[in-house]
Design a protein around this motif. Structure first.
Motif, PDB file in Angstrom:
ATOM      1  N   GLN A 193       0.827  -1.209   0.000  1.00  0.00           N
ATOM      2  CA  GLN A 193       0.000   0.000   0.000  1.00  0.00           C
ATOM      3  C   GLN A 193       0.858   1.254   0.000  1.00  0.00           C
ATOM      4  OE1 GLN A 193      -3.456   0.232   2.583  1.00  0.00           O
ATOM      5  NE2 GLN A 193      -3.502  -1.988   2.857  1.00  0.00           N
ATOM      6  N   GLU A 194       1.971   1.225   0.726  1.00  0.00           N
ATOM      7  CA  GLU A 194       2.878   2.380   0.746  1.00  0.00           C
ATOM      8  C   GLU A 194       3.450   2.655  -0.637  1.00  0.00           C
ATOM      9  OE1 GLU A 194       3.755   4.605   2.990  1.00  0.00           O
ATOM     10  OE2 GLU A 194       2.405   3.797   4.515  1.00  0.00           O
ATOM     11  N   ARG A 195       3.774   1.589  -1.368  1.00  0.00           N
ATOM     12  CA  ARG A 195       4.324   1.764  -2.716  1.00  0.00           C
ATOM     13  C   ARG A 195       3.279   2.362  -3.668  1.00  0.00           C
ATOM     14  NH1 ARG A 195       7.808   1.443   0.069  1.00  0.00           N
ATOM     15  NH2 ARG A 195       9.580   0.017   0.146  1.00  0.00           N
ATOM     16  N   ILE A 196       2.009   2.007  -3.442  1.00  0.00           N
ATOM     17  CA  ILE A 196       0.939   2.604  -4.259  1.00  0.00           C
ATOM     18  C   ILE A 196       0.802   4.085  -3.906  1.00  0.00           C
ATOM     19  CG2 ILE A 196      -1.514   2.506  -4.843  1.00  0.00           C
ATOM     20  CD1 ILE A 196      -1.424  -0.480  -4.036  1.00  0.00           C
ATOM     21  N   LEU A 197       0.845   4.390  -2.617  1.00  0.00           N
ATOM     22  CA  LEU A 197       0.756   5.782  -2.173  1.00  0.00           C
ATOM     23  C   LEU A 197       1.893   6.621  -2.732  1.00  0.00           C
ATOM     24  CD1 LEU A 197      -0.334   5.534   1.581  1.00  0.00           C
ATOM     25  CD2 LEU A 197      -1.497   6.841  -0.196  1.00  0.00           C
ATOM     26  N   ASP A 198       3.083   6.025  -2.801  1.00  0.00           N
ATOM     27  CA  ASP A 198       4.258   6.741  -3.305  1.00  0.00           C
ATOM     28  C   ASP A 198       4.262   6.856  -4.825  1.00  0.00           C
ATOM     29  OD1 ASP A 198       5.109   6.998  -0.722  1.00  0.00           O
ATOM     30  OD2 ASP A 198       6.513   5.312  -0.804  1.00  0.00           O
ATOM     31  N   GLY A 199       3.318   6.170  -5.482  1.00  0.00           N
ATOM     32  CA  GLY A 199       3.263   6.226  -6.936  1.00  0.00           C
ATOM     33  C   GLY A 199       4.188   5.250  -7.634  1.00  0.00           C
ATOM     34  N   GLU A 200       4.806   4.347  -6.862  1.00  0.00           N
ATOM     35  CA  GLU A 200       5.710   3.364  -7.467  1.00  0.00           C
ATOM     36  C   GLU A 200       4.958   2.206  -8.110  1.00  0.00           C
ATOM     37  OE1 GLU A 200       9.699   2.969  -5.174  1.00  0.00           O
ATOM     38  OE2 GLU A 200       8.176   3.278  -3.641  1.00  0.00           O
ATOM     39  N   LEU A 201       3.742   1.961  -7.647  1.00  0.00           N
ATOM     40  CA  LEU A 201       2.874   0.935  -8.228  1.00  0.00           C
ATOM     41  C   LEU A 201       1.579   1.586  -8.687  1.00  0.00           C
ATOM     42  CD1 LEU A 201       3.067  -2.157  -5.810  1.00  0.00           C
ATOM     43  CD2 LEU A 201       4.337  -1.781  -7.918  1.00  0.00           C
ATOM     44  N   SER A 202       1.074   1.133  -9.829  1.00  0.00           N
ATOM     45  CA  SER A 202      -0.190   1.656 -10.341  1.00  0.00           C
ATOM     46  C   SER A 202      -1.350   0.799  -9.843  1.00  0.00           C
ATOM     47  CB  SER A 202      -0.180   1.647 -11.867  1.00  0.00           C
ATOM     48  OG  SER A 202      -0.222   0.301 -12.342  1.00  0.00           O
ATOM     49  N   MET A 203      -2.560   1.266 -10.118  1.00  0.00           N
ATOM     50  CA  MET A 203      -3.748   0.498  -9.794  1.00  0.00           C
ATOM     51  C   MET A 203      -3.722  -0.858 -10.505  1.00  0.00           C
ATOM     52  SD  MET A 203      -6.675   0.338  -8.237  1.00  0.00           S
ATOM     53  CE  MET A 203      -8.328  -0.383  -8.383  1.00  0.00           C
ATOM     54  N   GLY A 204      -3.236  -0.869 -11.744  1.00  0.00           N
ATOM     55  CA  GLY A 204      -3.142  -2.123 -12.500  1.00  0.00           C
ATOM     56  C   GLY A 204      -2.205  -3.112 -11.849  1.00  0.00           C
ATOM     57  N   HIS A 205      -1.036  -2.647 -11.397  1.00  0.00           N
ATOM     58  CA  HIS A 205      -0.099  -3.514 -10.677  1.00  0.00           C
ATOM     59  C   HIS A 205      -0.758  -4.093  -9.425  1.00  0.00           C
ATOM     60  CE1 HIS A 205       3.149  -1.028 -12.754  1.00  0.00           C
ATOM     61  NE2 HIS A 205       3.439  -2.263 -13.089  1.00  0.00           N
ATOM     62  N   ALA A 206      -1.446  -3.219  -8.686  1.00  0.00           N
ATOM     63  CA  ALA A 206      -2.068  -3.637  -7.431  1.00  0.00           C
ATOM     64  C   ALA A 206      -3.127  -4.707  -7.664  1.00  0.00           C
ATOM     65  CB  ALA A 206      -2.682  -2.428  -6.729  1.00  0.00           C
ATOM     66  N   ARG A 207      -3.947  -4.527  -8.685  1.00  0.00           N
ATOM     67  CA  ARG A 207      -4.992  -5.510  -8.967  1.00  0.00           C
ATOM     68  C   ARG A 207      -4.385  -6.854  -9.343  1.00  0.00           C
ATOM     69  NH1 ARG A 207      -9.793  -3.105 -12.586  1.00  0.00           N
ATOM     70  NH2 ARG A 207     -10.538  -5.217 -12.154  1.00  0.00           N
ATOM     71  N   ALA A 208      -3.252  -6.830 -10.052  1.00  0.00           N
ATOM     72  CA  ALA A 208      -2.580  -8.086 -10.401  1.00  0.00           C
ATOM     73  C   ALA A 208      -2.067  -8.791  -9.144  1.00  0.00           C
ATOM     74  CB  ALA A 208      -1.433  -7.815 -11.372  1.00  0.00           C
ATOM     75  N   LEU A 209      -1.523  -8.031  -8.211  1.00  0.00           N
ATOM     76  CA  LEU A 209      -1.004  -8.615  -6.975  1.00  0.00           C
ATOM     77  C   LEU A 209      -2.110  -9.249  -6.129  1.00  0.00           C
ATOM     78  CD1 LEU A 209       1.582  -5.896  -5.844  1.00  0.00           C
ATOM     79  CD2 LEU A 209       2.082  -8.206  -6.656  1.00  0.00           C
ATOM     80  N   LEU A 210      -3.306  -8.703  -6.215  1.00  0.00           N
ATOM     81  CA  LEU A 210      -4.420  -9.239  -5.436  1.00  0.00           C
ATOM     82  C   LEU A 210      -4.759 -10.671  -5.817  1.00  0.00           C
ATOM     83  CD1 LEU A 210      -6.745  -6.117  -5.283  1.00  0.00           C
ATOM     84  CD2 LEU A 210      -5.839  -7.339  -3.305  1.00  0.00           C
ATOM     85  N   ALA A 211      -4.343 -11.098  -7.003  1.00  0.00           N
ATOM     86  CA  ALA A 211      -4.619 -12.465  -7.442  1.00  0.00           C
ATOM     87  C   ALA A 211      -3.763 -13.484  -6.687  1.00  0.00           C
ATOM     88  CB  ALA A 211      -4.386 -12.592  -8.946  1.00  0.00           C
ATOM     89  N   LEU A 212      -2.709 -13.009  -6.018  1.00  0.00           N
ATOM     90  CA  LEU A 212      -1.887 -13.888  -5.181  1.00  0.00           C
ATOM     91  C   LEU A 212      -2.466 -13.913  -3.779  1.00  0.00           C
ATOM     92  CD1 LEU A 212       1.663 -12.679  -6.308  1.00  0.00           C
ATOM     93  CD2 LEU A 212       0.485 -14.778  -7.030  1.00  0.00           C
ATOM     94  N   GLU A 213      -2.559 -15.087  -3.195  1.00  0.00           N
ATOM     95  CA  GLU A 213      -3.194 -15.220  -1.888  1.00  0.00           C
ATOM     96  C   GLU A 213      -2.229 -14.995  -0.730  1.00  0.00           C
ATOM     97  OE1 GLU A 213      -5.066 -19.015  -1.790  1.00  0.00           O
ATOM     98  OE2 GLU A 213      -6.495 -18.553  -3.399  1.00  0.00           O
ATOM     99  N   ASP A 214      -0.957 -15.261  -0.945  1.00  0.00           N
ATOM    100  CA  ASP A 214       0.038 -15.173   0.130  1.00  0.00           C
ATOM    101  C   ASP A 214       0.560 -13.733   0.257  1.00  0.00           C
ATOM    102  OD1 ASP A 214       2.059 -15.432   1.938  1.00  0.00           O
ATOM    103  OD2 ASP A 214       3.247 -16.867   0.791  1.00  0.00           O
TER     104      ASP A 214
END
Length: 280
Positions: free
Chosen positions: A170-191
């Motif tokens: 979440q911090e990386r998203i806040l800092d602008g290092e990750l986009s919404m698209g990156h975040a949604r892809a990461l959500l597919a991982l359960e761990d």
């Protein structure tokens, strides 16, 4: 008792006609104004405030802020905290403001958050937290929140899911290092630990959203093909080390004394990158 329907942003607060607005604007001492406790932005961009300060010094405050009156002659910001901070930085003593009657803390929360959500430059994590506060403090459902901010319920639901990601992500998203698209892809991982590891790989390698989606699909496919209990813990550790080192999905298949290592690649350029790493 029915609740007052809000969700019009600035339109719910500012007069519709210029002559009305002129009669309601006051110049209030900056020192008498308190910030909004429900400001949805976790990080107020200092560079942006500095740019706004220069604009105000040159052209003045074009749009008044909106405040509510407190006891003791003080005021609290409903909308316009960035303008207020820029005015303070510019050393100005007063700021044009419209005083509005806000009858409850619930209404204050809703007005402040809805206006910010309707801005296009709100960070996805800030927006998700604003939705969460609206639901918790104003007792709204996702559908009701969506109606107030003028968005689809699926949009609200997808943003709220971001709050399930580990704090580091979440911090990386806040800092602008990750986009919404990156975040949604990461959500597919359960761990969560795997989400953090992949987050670091994305930033280190500058991966696109499409690349991350490919990596996630490959890793999920590996998980489906084998049950954790069937895999030797030592082999699982080696797989994870290879995945971190190579930045792609790796599978070790062992049969008796022999076996093979499977390394995923997603393009010719990706293959060349892996070969270069293995040839070092």
């Amino acid at each position: 008792m029915g609740r007052k329907a809000l969700g019009r942003g600035l339109g719910a607060l500012l007069p519709e006609h210029s002559e009305d607005e002129g009669s309601r604007v006051r110049h209030i001492p900056v020192a008498d104004i308190e910030p909004n406790p429900f400001q949805p932005r976790m990080n107020l961009d200092e560079a942006g405030i500095e740019e706004l300060k220069r604009s105000i010094q040159e052209k003045g405050v074009i749009q008044p802020i909106v405040v509510r009156k407190l006891e003791g002659g003080r005021y609290q910001i409903v909308i316009g905290e960035r303008r207020w901070r820029a005015v303070k930085e510019a050393g100005m003593e007063t700021i044009p403001a419209i005083v509005r009657e806000v009858s409850s803390a619930e209404e204050m929360i809703e007005l402040a958050l809805v206006e910010n959500i309707q801005r296009e430059d709100l960070n996805p994590i800030d927006e998700a937290n604003a939705y969460r506060v609206l639901m918790e403090e104003c007792h709204l459902t996702q559908e009701e929140v969506a109606q107030r901010v003028g968005k689809d319920r699926s949009t609200v639901a997808n943003l709220l899911r971001l709050l399930k990601l580990p704090d580091e992500v979440q911090e990386r998203i806040l800092d602008g290092e990750l986009s919404m698209g990156h975040a949604r892809a990461l959500l597919a991982l359960e761990d969560p630990q795997e989400q953090v590891r992949l987050c670091r790989e994305i930033i280190k390698n500058g991966w696109s959203v499409r690349k991350v989606e490919q990596v996630v699909r490959a890793r999920r496919a590996v998980r489906r093909e084998e049950k954790p209990k069937d895999k030797d813990p030592i082999l699982r550790d080696l797989e994870e080390e290879l995945q971190r080192a190579l930045g792609t999905a790796v599978r070790i298949v062992q049969g008796g004394k022999k076996g093979r290592i499977e390394i995923e690649f997603y393009s010719n350029r990706d293959l060349e990158r892996l070969v270069a790493l293995l040839m070092r």
